[in-house]
Design a protein around this motif. Structure first.
Motif, PDB file in Angstrom:
ATOM      1  N   VAL A  58      -6.801  33.114  29.782  1.00 29.30           N
ATOM      2  CA  VAL A  58      -6.759  32.007  30.746  1.00 29.30           C
ATOM      3  C   VAL A  58      -5.340  31.879  31.304  1.00 29.30           C
ATOM      4  O   VAL A  58      -5.139  31.707  32.506  1.00 29.30           O
ATOM      5  CB  VAL A  58      -7.221  30.686  30.098  1.00 29.30           C
ATOM      6  N   GLN A  59      -4.344  31.992  30.400  1.00 29.83           N
ATOM      7  CA  GLN A  59      -2.953  31.885  30.843  1.00 29.83           C
ATOM      8  C   GLN A  59      -2.602  32.983  31.837  1.00 29.83           C
ATOM      9  O   GLN A  59      -1.952  32.741  32.850  1.00 29.83           O
ATOM     10  CB  GLN A  59      -2.009  31.952  29.628  1.00 29.83           C
ATOM     11  N   ASP A  60      -3.059  34.212  31.554  1.00 24.50           N
ATOM     12  CA  ASP A  60      -2.733  35.317  32.451  1.00 24.50           C
ATOM     13  C   ASP A  60      -3.428  35.152  33.803  1.00 24.50           C
ATOM     14  O   ASP A  60      -2.840  35.411  34.852  1.00 24.50           O
ATOM     15  CB  ASP A  60      -3.131  36.658  31.822  1.00 24.50           C
ATOM     16  N   PHE A  61      -4.675  34.692  33.770  1.00 23.41           N
ATOM     17  CA  PHE A  61      -5.387  34.443  35.024  1.00 23.41           C
ATOM     18  C   PHE A  61      -4.664  33.364  35.826  1.00 23.41           C
ATOM     19  O   PHE A  61      -4.483  33.490  37.043  1.00 23.41           O
ATOM     20  CB  PHE A  61      -6.831  34.027  34.723  1.00 23.41           C
ATOM     21  N   ASN A  62      -4.223  32.317  35.134  1.00 23.27           N
ATOM     22  CA  ASN A  62      -3.525  31.237  35.826  1.00 23.27           C
ATOM     23  C   ASN A  62      -2.197  31.735  36.428  1.00 23.27           C
ATOM     24  O   ASN A  62      -1.847  31.370  37.553  1.00 23.27           O
ATOM     25  CB  ASN A  62      -3.267  30.081  34.861  1.00 23.27           C
ATOM     26  N   ASP A  63      -1.478  32.579  35.672  1.00 21.77           N
ATOM     27  CA  ASP A  63      -0.233  33.150  36.202  1.00 21.77           C
ATOM     28  C   ASP A  63      -0.520  33.951  37.468  1.00 21.77           C
ATOM     29  O   ASP A  63       0.198  33.850  38.467  1.00 21.77           O
ATOM     30  CB  ASP A  63       0.421  34.080  35.164  1.00 21.77           C
ATOM     31  N   TRP A  64      -1.568  34.743  37.406  1.00 20.78           N
ATOM     32  CA  TRP A  64      -1.948  35.562  38.566  1.00 20.78           C
ATOM     33  C   TRP A  64      -2.311  34.682  39.765  1.00 20.78           C
ATOM     34  O   TRP A  64      -1.887  34.961  40.897  1.00 20.78           O
ATOM     35  CB  TRP A  64      -3.110  36.479  38.185  1.00 20.78           C
ATOM     36  N   LEU A  65      -3.047  33.600  39.501  1.00 16.38           N
ATOM     37  CA  LEU A  65      -3.371  32.662  40.590  1.00 16.38           C
ATOM     38  C   LEU A  65      -2.081  32.142  41.229  1.00 16.38           C
ATOM     39  O   LEU A  65      -1.983  32.048  42.456  1.00 16.38           O
ATOM     40  CB  LEU A  65      -4.179  31.471  40.062  1.00 16.38           C
ATOM     41  N   GLY A  66      -1.103  31.845  40.396  1.00 17.60           N
ATOM     42  CA  GLY A  66       0.169  31.327  40.897  1.00 17.60           C
ATOM     43  C   GLY A  66       0.893  32.327  41.780  1.00 17.60           C
ATOM     44  O   GLY A  66       1.689  31.945  42.651  1.00 17.60           O
ATOM     45  N   GLU A  67       0.623  33.615  41.564  1.00 15.94           N
ATOM     46  CA  GLU A  67       1.269  34.666  42.371  1.00 15.94           C
ATOM     47  C   GLU A  67       0.589  34.845  43.725  1.00 15.94           C
ATOM     48  O   GLU A  67       1.118  35.541  44.593  1.00 15.94           O
ATOM     49  CB  GLU A  67       1.235  35.997  41.599  1.00 15.94           C
ATOM     50  N   GLN A  68      -0.571  34.275  43.925  1.00 19.94           N
ATOM     51  CA  GLN A  68      -1.307  34.448  45.198  1.00 19.94           C
ATOM     52  C   GLN A  68      -0.818  33.403  46.209  1.00 19.94           C
ATOM     53  O   GLN A  68      -1.507  32.443  46.526  1.00 19.94           O
ATOM     54  CB  GLN A  68      -2.827  34.356  44.976  1.00 19.94           C
ATOM     55  N   LYS A  69       0.385  33.639  46.681  1.00 18.07           N
ATOM     56  CA  LYS A  69       1.091  32.630  47.483  1.00 18.07           C
ATOM     57  C   LYS A  69       0.465  32.413  48.858  1.00 18.07           C
ATOM     58  O   LYS A  69       0.752  31.417  49.513  1.00 18.07           O
ATOM     59  CB  LYS A  69       2.560  33.044  47.678  1.00 18.07           C
ATOM     60  N   ALA A  70      -0.332  33.363  49.313  1.00 22.54           N
ATOM     61  CA  ALA A  70      -0.870  33.255  50.681  1.00 22.54           C
ATOM     62  C   ALA A  70      -1.863  32.109  50.816  1.00 22.54           C
ATOM     63  O   ALA A  70      -2.141  31.659  51.932  1.00 22.54           O
ATOM     64  CB  ALA A  70      -1.531  34.571  51.089  1.00 22.54           C
ATOM     65  N   ASN A 124      -3.643  25.412  35.758  1.00 24.87           N
ATOM     66  CA  ASN A 124      -3.122  24.379  36.662  1.00 24.87           C
ATOM     67  C   ASN A 124      -2.699  24.918  38.021  1.00 24.87           C
ATOM     68  O   ASN A 124      -2.123  24.204  38.822  1.00 24.87           O
ATOM     69  CB  ASN A 124      -1.968  23.618  35.988  1.00 24.87           C
ATOM     70  N   ASN A 125      -3.009  26.184  38.289  1.00 19.44           N
ATOM     71  CA  ASN A 125      -2.701  26.724  39.618  1.00 19.44           C
ATOM     72  C   ASN A 125      -3.931  26.728  40.526  1.00 19.44           C
ATOM     73  O   ASN A 125      -4.025  27.541  41.452  1.00 19.44           O
ATOM     74  CB  ASN A 125      -2.120  28.133  39.503  1.00 19.44           C
ATOM     75  N   CYS A 126      -4.892  25.874  40.215  1.00 18.68           N
ATOM     76  CA  CYS A 126      -6.112  25.807  41.033  1.00 18.68           C
ATOM     77  C   CYS A 126      -6.755  24.446  40.836  1.00 18.68           C
ATOM     78  O   CYS A 126      -6.370  23.676  39.963  1.00 18.68           O
ATOM     79  CB  CYS A 126      -7.090  26.903  40.605  1.00 18.68           C
ATOM     80  N   PHE A 127      -7.773  24.168  41.640  1.00 16.10           N
ATOM     81  CA  PHE A 127      -8.711  23.099  41.334  1.00 16.10           C
ATOM     82  C   PHE A 127      -9.789  23.730  40.472  1.00 16.10           C
ATOM     83  O   PHE A 127     -10.484  24.647  40.922  1.00 16.10           O
ATOM     84  CB  PHE A 127      -9.370  22.537  42.592  1.00 16.10           C
TER      85      PHE A 127
END
Ligand code: 5GP
Ligand code: MN
Ligand code: MN
Ligand code: MN
Length: 262
Positions: A58-70, A124-127
């Protein structure tokens, strides 16, 4: 099925639209997607973002979401593989741990209860939507993880009334985009190799008769990636992995007209 052509990944967004980029079933392979995500306003993920719901996943997925800046917004639901998001399942795992009896998925008891009771502190990088709705650019999106009983995984629910009870939580007053993990009956829901259709009949009735979203986006059945239109609603199975679990399917674009004044 698959009778509609998806929007090509290099098309430009028409004026006055909000662009949604839909993916699903990345099964912890989000860093190995064959196709780069196209730019868009909102990223949607329809569940099975992990293989087992482990904290590190979950943490890695969240980190990856945070990298999707577009993307201005990211919206995520859970699927049957995101085991630790199912609090009833976690309760049962902890009960077995206390009683000293073996239970499948027992390794998940290492995740502290403070975390599973408050997953949005980690994710926390998404709804994160679990039987909940969010509005972006005036567009209403509802997300729900429930899926028909199969193999004893998360959010597994018996077909018929028990699943209908879950779908009955979806508001009937104008949801624009419905996100579920599993498909409705008759839309891209066909399993290999016997071609059985395993989508939920009650979900189909809910979508076509009551909720009537413009788009219904889901995943879960990896061999049924595709797009379809029933004359009133557009259905998208946007699973990223194929049957061989290779994340080789293209993200699917929705260009949704942004409501006036939004
Ligand atoms: P997952 O384990 O990622 O949720 O689903 C992977 C695969 O399991 C699907 O692509 C499909 O082949 C199979 N599967 C999932 N749910 C069902 C179901 O309800 N019935 C059948 N027959 N197969 C399913
Ligand atoms: Mn599986
Ligand atoms: Mn899956
Ligand atoms: Mn699934």
């Amino acid at each position: 099925i698959n009778s509609q052509k998806p929007i090509s990944l290099d098309s430009t967004k028409p004026e006055g639209h909000t662009r949604f980029v839909c993916i699903s079933d990345t099964h912890s392979k989000h860093r190995n997607l064959i196709y780069d995500l196209p730019e868009g306003d909102v990223l949607l993920h329809c569940g099975d973002f992990t293989e087992r719901g482990k904290l590190e996943e979950v943490q890695d997925f969240n980190d990856w979401l945070g990298e999707q800046k577009a993307f201005k917004h990211k919206i995520v639901i859970a699927g049957n593989h995101d085991l630790s998001f199912d609090l009833e399942l976690m309760e049962d795992i902890r009960r077995c741990q206390r009683e000293g009896s073996y239970r499948r998925f027992q390794f998940l008891d290492s995740i502290p209860e403070e975390i599973t009771n408050n997953w949005t502190s980690v994710l926390n990088n998404c709804f994160y939507l679990q039987d909940a709705e969010v509005k972006v650019n005036g567009i209403r999106i509802y997300g729900t993880p429930w899926n028909p009983m199969f193999g004893g995984w998360a959010f597994n629910t018996c077909r018929g009334q028990p699943l209908l009870d879950k779908w009955n939580k979806i508001p009937g007053d104008g949801i624009d985009i419905l996100m579920t993990h599993s498909p409705p009956a008759g839309q891209p829901d066909q399993v290999h190799p016997d071609g059985e259709r395993v989508g939920c009949v009650e979900l189909m009735n809910t979508v076509q008769l009551r909720v009537q979203p413009k788009y219904h986006v889901f995943g879960h059945i990896h061999e049924s990636y595709g797009y379809n239109y029933d004359g009133a609603h557009r259905f998208i199975n946007c699973t990223s992995v194929n049957l061989e679990m290779v994340p080789s399917n293209k993200p699917v674009i929705i260009d949704f007209p942004t409501p006036e004044g939004a």
